[in-house]
Every structure is written in C-alpha cells, then in structure tokens.
Design a protein around this motif. Structure first.
Motif, PDB file in Angstrom:
ATOM      1  N   PRO A  16       0.645  -1.281   0.072  1.00  0.00           N
ATOM      2  CA  PRO A  16       0.050  -0.027  -0.045  1.00  0.00           C
ATOM      3  C   PRO A  16       0.845   1.269   0.005  1.00  0.00           C
ATOM      4  O   PRO A  16       2.101   1.255   0.432  1.00  0.00           O
ATOM      5  N   LYS A  17       0.310   2.408  -0.677  1.00  0.00           N
ATOM      6  CA  LYS A  17       1.049   3.688  -0.226  1.00  0.00           C
ATOM      7  C   LYS A  17       0.893   3.981   0.863  1.00  0.00           C
ATOM      8  O   LYS A  17       0.025   3.826   1.484  1.00  0.00           O
ATOM      9  N   PRO A  18       2.011   4.634   1.396  1.00  0.00           N
ATOM     10  CA  PRO A  18       1.995   4.817   3.179  1.00  0.00           C
ATOM     11  C   PRO A  18       0.754   5.728   3.334  1.00  0.00           C
ATOM     12  O   PRO A  18       0.076   5.235   4.515  1.00  0.00           O
ATOM     13  N   GLU A  19       0.528   6.386   2.702  1.00  0.00           N
ATOM     14  CA  GLU A  19      -0.678   7.321   3.183  1.00  0.00           C
ATOM     15  C   GLU A  19      -2.194   6.745   3.090  1.00  0.00           C
ATOM     16  O   GLU A  19      -3.133   6.982   3.646  1.00  0.00           O
ATOM     17  N   ARG A  20      -2.036   5.542   2.355  1.00  0.00           N
ATOM     18  CA  ARG A  20      -3.214   4.879   2.250  1.00  0.00           C
ATOM     19  C   ARG A  20      -3.240   3.320   3.160  1.00  0.00           C
ATOM     20  O   ARG A  20      -4.119   2.620   2.815  1.00  0.00           O
ATOM     21  N   ALA A  21      -2.185   3.128   3.698  1.00  0.00           N
ATOM     22  CA  ALA A  21      -2.011   1.701   4.274  1.00  0.00           C
ATOM     23  C   ALA A  21      -2.978   1.294   5.258  1.00  0.00           C
ATOM     24  O   ALA A  21      -3.603   0.032   5.057  1.00  0.00           O
ATOM     25  N   ASP A  22      -3.445   2.351   6.141  1.00  0.00           N
ATOM     26  CA  ASP A  22      -4.557   1.543   7.042  1.00  0.00           C
ATOM     27  C   ASP A  22      -6.046   1.546   6.237  1.00  0.00           C
ATOM     28  O   ASP A  22      -6.638   0.558   6.623  1.00  0.00           O
ATOM     29  N   GLU A  23      -6.038   2.213   5.289  1.00  0.00           N
ATOM     30  CA  GLU A  23      -7.259   2.194   4.314  1.00  0.00           C
ATOM     31  C   GLU A  23      -7.475   0.911   3.769  1.00  0.00           C
ATOM     32  O   GLU A  23      -8.377   0.361   3.768  1.00  0.00           O
ATOM     33  N   VAL A  24      -6.330   0.653   3.020  1.00  0.00           N
ATOM     34  CA  VAL A  24      -6.308  -0.757   2.137  1.00  0.00           C
ATOM     35  C   VAL A  24      -6.144  -1.963   3.311  1.00  0.00           C
ATOM     36  O   VAL A  24      -7.035  -2.782   3.003  1.00  0.00           O
ATOM     37  N   LYS A  25      -5.668  -1.652   4.182  1.00  0.00           N
ATOM     38  CA  LYS A  25      -5.864  -2.885   5.403  1.00  0.00           C
ATOM     39  C   LYS A  25      -7.078  -3.071   5.748  1.00  0.00           C
ATOM     40  O   LYS A  25      -7.606  -4.073   5.908  1.00  0.00           O
ATOM     41  N   GLN A  26      -7.783  -1.988   6.195  1.00  0.00           N
ATOM     42  CA  GLN A  26      -9.122  -2.041   6.735  1.00  0.00           C
ATOM     43  C   GLN A  26     -10.009  -2.711   5.636  1.00  0.00           C
ATOM     44  O   GLN A  26     -10.765  -3.591   5.860  1.00  0.00           O
ATOM     45  N   LEU A  27      -9.786  -2.162   4.328  1.00  0.00           N
ATOM     46  CA  LEU A  27     -10.689  -2.743   3.142  1.00  0.00           C
ATOM     47  C   LEU A  27     -10.497  -4.213   3.151  1.00  0.00           C
ATOM     48  O   LEU A  27     -11.531  -4.950   2.780  1.00  0.00           O
ATOM     49  N   LEU A  28      -9.276  -4.640   2.975  1.00  0.00           N
ATOM     50  CA  LEU A  28      -9.158  -5.925   2.624  1.00  0.00           C
ATOM     51  C   LEU A  28      -9.629  -6.943   3.773  1.00  0.00           C
ATOM     52  O   LEU A  28     -10.080  -7.892   3.664  1.00  0.00           O
ATOM     53  N   ALA A  29      -9.489  -6.308   5.030  1.00  0.00           N
ATOM     54  CA  ALA A  29      -9.583  -7.159   6.045  1.00  0.00           C
ATOM     55  C   ALA A  29     -11.173  -7.163   6.336  1.00  0.00           C
ATOM     56  O   ALA A  29     -11.886  -8.125   6.658  1.00  0.00           O
ATOM     57  N   SER A  30     -11.954  -6.236   5.821  1.00  0.00           N
ATOM     58  CA  SER A  30     -13.424  -6.159   5.789  1.00  0.00           C
ATOM     59  C   SER A  30     -13.927  -7.468   4.603  1.00  0.00           C
ATOM     60  O   SER A  30     -15.346  -7.551   4.599  1.00  0.00           O
ATOM     61  N   LEU A  31     -13.260  -7.757   3.684  1.00  0.00           N
ATOM     62  CA  LEU A  31     -13.580  -8.634   2.889  1.00  0.00           C
ATOM     63  C   LEU A  31     -13.287 -10.151   3.102  1.00  0.00           C
ATOM     64  O   LEU A  31     -13.944 -10.994   2.499  1.00  0.00           O
ATOM     65  N   LEU A  79      -9.962  -3.137  -7.310  1.00  0.00           N
ATOM     66  CA  LEU A  79      -9.232  -3.814  -8.361  1.00  0.00           C
ATOM     67  C   LEU A  79      -9.111  -2.745  -9.715  1.00  0.00           C
ATOM     68  O   LEU A  79      -8.150  -2.819 -10.290  1.00  0.00           O
ATOM     69  N   ASP A  80     -10.215  -2.117  -9.789  1.00  0.00           N
ATOM     70  CA  ASP A  80     -10.220  -1.082 -10.953  1.00  0.00           C
ATOM     71  C   ASP A  80      -9.464   0.233 -10.559  1.00  0.00           C
ATOM     72  O   ASP A  80      -9.198   0.791 -11.548  1.00  0.00           O
ATOM     73  N   ASN A  81      -8.920   0.419  -9.454  1.00  0.00           N
ATOM     74  CA  ASN A  81      -8.289   1.539  -8.821  1.00  0.00           C
ATOM     75  C   ASN A  81      -6.841   1.120  -8.431  1.00  0.00           C
ATOM     76  O   ASN A  81      -6.381   1.738  -7.443  1.00  0.00           O
ATOM     77  N   LEU A  82      -6.389   0.014  -8.518  1.00  0.00           N
ATOM     78  CA  LEU A  82      -5.255  -0.571  -7.670  1.00  0.00           C
ATOM     79  C   LEU A  82      -4.076   0.499  -7.398  1.00  0.00           C
ATOM     80  O   LEU A  82      -3.824   0.713  -6.377  1.00  0.00           O
ATOM     81  N   LEU A  83      -3.757   1.222  -8.462  1.00  0.00           N
ATOM     82  CA  LEU A  83      -2.644   2.127  -8.300  1.00  0.00           C
ATOM     83  C   LEU A  83      -2.914   3.453  -7.573  1.00  0.00           C
ATOM     84  O   LEU A  83      -2.080   4.022  -7.203  1.00  0.00           O
TER      85      LEU A  83
END
Length: 109
Positions: A16-31, A79-83
């Motif tokens: 994850p980008k450092p500024e989005r790391a928590d957001e990515v982790k929470q999103l993936l954990a919610s799945l 997935l559509d906005n990975l980067l």
C-alpha cells in the motif's frame, strides 16, 4: 467438489501507499468474512508483513468461483483502481493446485 477438478490458488503481496496503508488494510480485512461465505471459497487469509506489505492467500473451488468473486462490488472498485491504493502492481501468483485439497479426499477443510 468434483475430485477431478483441481482448486485454484491465488496469492501475493500488496504494498500500500504509506498514506493509504490503513485504508487498504481495513478494506481488505473487511472482505475476509464475506469472501469466506462465498460459494466456492475454500480458503481466504490476509496477513501483514513487518515491512507493511499485505499478503493474500486464497483457494477457490474453480476459476468460475474466483471470477464471480472478482465481481463483488467493493473488491471490483479496489481492483479497478489498484494504483490509487498501491505503490506498485501486486506481486501475485495464480496456480492450479497440484496437491490434493482435503475436501477432495472426503475430509472437511
């Protein structure tokens, strides 16, 4: 599961980008739990590495089940906005399992 049908495994690292790391982790954990309830899901695990990368490990009964999973709206948006979320494309691996999956031997997972 049909014993002649080999499960599909998908696994890899996401940085994850450092500024989005928590957001990515929470999103993936919610799945995790919703994905485990999907038809055809045999395993779904999310791990966090010491260096901040996330590791996903999935096993699906069939390619069709995995394709259906990839259309789940929150996952599809990610997935559509990975980067937008990640520093680079995931280091991912997609394989047909060679070893017998426990359910194929008549055991429970």
């Amino acid at each position: 599961m049909n014993v002649n049908q080999a499960p599909i495994s998908l696994y890899g690292f996401l940085r994850p980008k450092p500024e989005r790391a928590d957001e990515v982790k929470q999103l993936l954990a919610s799945l995790v739990e919703p994905t485990r309830q999907e038809e055809g899901n045999l395993e779904y695990h999310l791990h966090e590495q010491e260096d901040g990368r996330l590791f996903l490990y999935e096993i699906w009964r069939s390619q069709e089940d995995l394709d259906r999973h990839h259309e789940y709206p929150p996952l599809r948006t990610f997935l559509d906005n990975l980067l937008d979320y990640l520093e680079e494309l995931p280091e991912g691996y997609f394989n047909t399992m060679v070893s017998t999956y426990p359910e194929a031997r008549g055991e429970s997972a």
